[in-house]
Write a protein that holds these residues in place. Structure first.
Motif, PDB file in Angstrom:
ATOM      1  N   GLN A   3       0.864  -1.170   0.000  1.00  0.00           N
ATOM      2  CA  GLN A   3       0.000   0.000   0.000  1.00  0.00           C
ATOM      3  C   GLN A   3       0.904   1.225   0.000  1.00  0.00           C
ATOM      4  N   PHE A   4       0.702   2.126  -0.961  1.00  0.00           N
ATOM      5  CA  PHE A   4       1.544   3.306  -1.110  1.00  0.00           C
ATOM      6  C   PHE A   4       0.771   4.575  -0.773  1.00  0.00           C
ATOM      7  N   THR A   5       1.472   5.539  -0.210  1.00  0.00           N
ATOM      8  CA  THR A   5       0.999   6.920  -0.151  1.00  0.00           C
ATOM      9  C   THR A   5       2.025   7.770  -0.882  1.00  0.00           C
ATOM     10  N   ALA A   6       1.581   8.480  -1.916  1.00  0.00           N
ATOM     11  CA  ALA A   6       2.460   9.363  -2.673  1.00  0.00           C
ATOM     12  C   ALA A   6       2.280  10.789  -2.166  1.00  0.00           C
ATOM     13  N   VAL A   7       3.381  11.412  -1.746  1.00  0.00           N
ATOM     14  CA  VAL A   7       3.357  12.795  -1.272  1.00  0.00           C
ATOM     15  C   VAL A   7       3.988  13.644  -2.371  1.00  0.00           C
ATOM     16  N   VAL A   8       3.204  14.539  -2.938  1.00  0.00           N
ATOM     17  CA  VAL A   8       3.631  15.301  -4.118  1.00  0.00           C
ATOM     18  C   VAL A   8       4.126  16.670  -3.695  1.00  0.00           C
ATOM     19  N   ASN A   9       5.267  17.041  -4.216  1.00  0.00           N
ATOM     20  CA  ASN A   9       5.898  18.333  -3.959  1.00  0.00           C
ATOM     21  C   ASN A   9       4.940  19.472  -4.303  1.00  0.00           C
ATOM     22  N   PRO A  10       4.766  20.449  -3.403  1.00  0.00           N
ATOM     23  CA  PRO A  10       3.880  21.573  -3.730  1.00  0.00           C
ATOM     24  C   PRO A  10       4.372  22.377  -4.922  1.00  0.00           C
ATOM     25  N   ALA A  11       5.686  22.400  -5.148  1.00  0.00           N
ATOM     26  CA  ALA A  11       6.213  23.126  -6.308  1.00  0.00           C
ATOM     27  C   ALA A  11       5.973  22.329  -7.582  1.00  0.00           C
ATOM     28  N   ALA A  12       6.232  21.002  -7.517  1.00  0.00           N
ATOM     29  CA  ALA A  12       5.974  20.169  -8.693  1.00  0.00           C
ATOM     30  C   ALA A  12       4.468  20.100  -8.941  1.00  0.00           C
ATOM     31  N   GLY A  13       3.729  19.940  -7.820  1.00  0.00           N
ATOM     32  CA  GLY A  13       2.270  20.010  -7.790  1.00  0.00           C
ATOM     33  C   GLY A  13       1.564  19.424  -8.976  1.00  0.00           C
ATOM     34  N   ARG A  14       0.864  20.248  -9.706  1.00  0.00           N
ATOM     35  CA  ARG A  14       0.001  19.767 -10.778  1.00  0.00           C
ATOM     36  C   ARG A  14       0.724  19.646 -12.112  1.00  0.00           C
ATOM     37  N   SER A  15       2.031  19.899 -12.141  1.00  0.00           N
ATOM     38  CA  SER A  15       2.746  19.867 -13.424  1.00  0.00           C
ATOM     39  C   SER A  15       3.647  18.646 -13.503  1.00  0.00           C
ATOM     40  N   ARG A  47       6.271  16.639   5.406  1.00  0.00           N
ATOM     41  CA  ARG A  47       6.833  15.823   6.487  1.00  0.00           C
ATOM     42  C   ARG A  47       5.725  15.212   7.340  1.00  0.00           C
ATOM     43  N   GLU A  48       4.709  16.031   7.624  1.00  0.00           N
ATOM     44  CA  GLU A  48       3.586  15.550   8.434  1.00  0.00           C
ATOM     45  C   GLU A  48       2.844  14.422   7.719  1.00  0.00           C
ATOM     46  N   LEU A  49       2.573  14.610   6.423  1.00  0.00           N
ATOM     47  CA  LEU A  49       1.883  13.570   5.649  1.00  0.00           C
ATOM     48  C   LEU A  49       2.703  12.288   5.585  1.00  0.00           C
ATOM     49  N   ALA A  50       4.025  12.430   5.425  1.00  0.00           N
ATOM     50  CA  ALA A  50       4.900  11.264   5.333  1.00  0.00           C
ATOM     51  C   ALA A  50       4.888  10.471   6.639  1.00  0.00           C
ATOM     52  N   ARG A  51       4.994  11.169   7.760  1.00  0.00           N
ATOM     53  CA  ARG A  51       5.012  10.471   9.049  1.00  0.00           C
ATOM     54  C   ARG A  51       3.690   9.747   9.298  1.00  0.00           C
ATOM     55  N   GLU A  52       2.573  10.402   8.967  1.00  0.00           N
ATOM     56  CA  GLU A  52       1.261   9.775   9.167  1.00  0.00           C
ATOM     57  C   GLU A  52       1.134   8.505   8.323  1.00  0.00           C
ATOM     58  N   ALA A  53       1.565   8.574   7.062  1.00  0.00           N
ATOM     59  CA  ALA A  53       1.474   7.402   6.188  1.00  0.00           C
ATOM     60  C   ALA A  53       2.392   6.292   6.665  1.00  0.00           C
ATOM     61  N   GLY A  54       3.591   6.658   7.098  1.00  0.00           N
ATOM     62  CA  GLY A  54       4.514   5.651   7.606  1.00  0.00           C
ATOM     63  C   GLY A  54       3.979   4.954   8.842  1.00  0.00           C
ATOM     64  N   GLU A  55       3.330   5.705   9.722  1.00  0.00           N
ATOM     65  CA  GLU A  55       2.753   5.114  10.939  1.00  0.00           C
ATOM     66  C   GLU A  55       1.621   4.150  10.604  1.00  0.00           C
ATOM     67  N   ARG A  56       0.929   4.377   9.480  1.00  0.00           N
ATOM     68  CA  ARG A  56      -0.128   3.445   9.039  1.00  0.00           C
ATOM     69  C   ARG A  56       0.450   2.183   8.431  1.00  0.00           C
ATOM     70  N   ASP A  58       2.107   2.292   5.447  1.00  0.00           N
ATOM     71  CA  ASP A  58       2.235   2.469   4.003  1.00  0.00           C
ATOM     72  C   ASP A  58       3.705   2.655   3.617  1.00  0.00           C
ATOM     73  N   ALA A  59       4.022   2.255   2.393  1.00  0.00           N
ATOM     74  CA  ALA A  59       5.276   2.683   1.780  1.00  0.00           C
ATOM     75  C   ALA A  59       5.056   4.101   1.268  1.00  0.00           C
ATOM     76  N   VAL A  60       5.936   5.015   1.625  1.00  0.00           N
ATOM     77  CA  VAL A  60       5.728   6.441   1.345  1.00  0.00           C
ATOM     78  C   VAL A  60       6.590   6.844   0.150  1.00  0.00           C
ATOM     79  N   LEU A  61       5.939   7.388  -0.879  1.00  0.00           N
ATOM     80  CA  LEU A  61       6.631   7.822  -2.089  1.00  0.00           C
ATOM     81  C   LEU A  61       6.784   9.333  -2.072  1.00  0.00           C
ATOM     82  N   ALA A  62       8.011   9.811  -2.254  1.00  0.00           N
ATOM     83  CA  ALA A  62       8.269  11.235  -2.428  1.00  0.00           C
ATOM     84  C   ALA A  62       8.246  11.529  -3.918  1.00  0.00           C
ATOM     85  N   VAL A  63       7.336  12.388  -4.359  1.00  0.00           N
ATOM     86  CA  VAL A  63       7.205  12.730  -5.775  1.00  0.00           C
ATOM     87  C   VAL A  63       7.745  14.147  -5.953  1.00  0.00           C
TER      88      VAL A  63
END
Length: 293
Positions: A3-15, A47-56, A58-63
């Motif tokens: 199970q993955f959670t992808a955390v997307v960079n706010p700068a990369a965002g929608r592009s 960072r907050e989203l990553a920690r929450e997903a890791g505690e669940r 999930d494998a956490v993906l940095a996008v």
């Protein structure tokens, strides 16, 4: 199945972040994996989203690029959570050090079937920012100035932004006097920069520390001494291959704890982001992050 959670960079965002994630997401879901995508509002939120997903669990993906990799990977350092990387930035130097493919099919196979390999991280300790963890390197001097110029560029992208930022930074640079303490031993040097490297790459594929390894429990400390600026410009090109190490103006030290100080206020950066001013202390954290690679 992961199970993955992808955390997307706010700068990369929608592009670029979305462009890199969409074909990969389809492949992961077709293989039966779960995937939740979260768009962060800031690096602190990431960072907050990553920690929450890791505690669940999930494998956490940095996008994103190196800043996002360092942000999410640093947040997971020491937690036991599994970290994955979807390169979608300008430099992608940590992904390069891991040997990650950019092709969606090949990257999906790594994320689905790859083992979570323990790699080292870096603890960064400064008065302004307290303690945090990063992945690739901490650099103090002309390269931090150059990276600031590259990040602020609105016209140039990719390697061109780094090269132009480097030219601008070197042209205005005055030699700095450093105090570098490596595992308790003081080294006084005058020059352009000090880089404490966990990964061999920084600045869009430049091999600043070709001997650095992600899992050896040690940091390579590259010191570029004072030299005429024409020689430094030549060294900028040699960084592409690591040939700069043959020059007498380049020194490599190795250690587990490094403190960098200077006689005047100088910026330091980490993983593509300019974080603060010297002094700073960095420590290797052996095997602190489990990475899919």
């Amino acid at each position: 199945m992961r199970q993955f959670t992808a955390v997307v960079n706010p700068a990369a965002g929608r592009s670029s972040g979305t462009a890199a994630l969409l074909p990969l997401a389809r492949l992961l879901r077709e293989a039966g994996a779960g995937l939740e995508t979260r768009y962060s509002r800031s690096l602190d939120h990431a960072r907050e989203l990553a920690r929450e997903a890791g505690e669940r669990g999930d494998a956490v993906l940095a996008v994103g690029g190196d800043g996002m990799a360092g942000c999410v990977g640093g947040a997971l350092s020491g937690t036991g959570a599994v970290f994955g990387l979807v390169p979608a930035g300008r430099g992608n130097d940590f992904a390069r050090a891991l040997g990650l493919p950019t092709d969606p099919d090949a990257l999906a196979r790594v994320l689905l079937d790859g083992e979570a390999r323990p790699v080292d991280t870096i603890e960064v300790d400064s008065a302004a920012h307290g303690r945090e963890s990063v992945l690739g390197s901490v650099y103090a001097g002309v390269d931090a100035v150059a990276n600031r110029h590259a990040n602020e560029s609105r016209v140039l992208r990719g390697a061109a932004s780094y090269y132009a930022g480097g030219l601008r930074a070197v042209a205005a640079w005055r030699p700095a006097s450093y105090r570098i303490t490596v595992d308790g031993v003081l080294h006084e040097r005058r020059g352009y920069t000090v880089v404490a490297a966990n990964s061999g790459y920084y600045g869009f594929g430049r091999q600043i520390a070709p001997g650095a390894r992600l899992d050896d429990g040690t940091l390579d400390v590259v010191v570029i001494h004072h030299a005429p600026k024409r020689l430094f410009f030549a060294m900028m090109n040699e960084l592409k291959t690591g040939a700069h190490l043959r020059r007498p103006q380049v020194e490599v030290l190795r250690g587990k704890e490094i403190r960098i100080e200077a006689e005047r206020p100088l910026p330091y950066g980490a993983d593509g982001e300019v974080d603060g001013q010297l002094p700073v202390t960095v420590r290797v954290q052996p095997g602190a992050l489990r990475v899919l690679c």
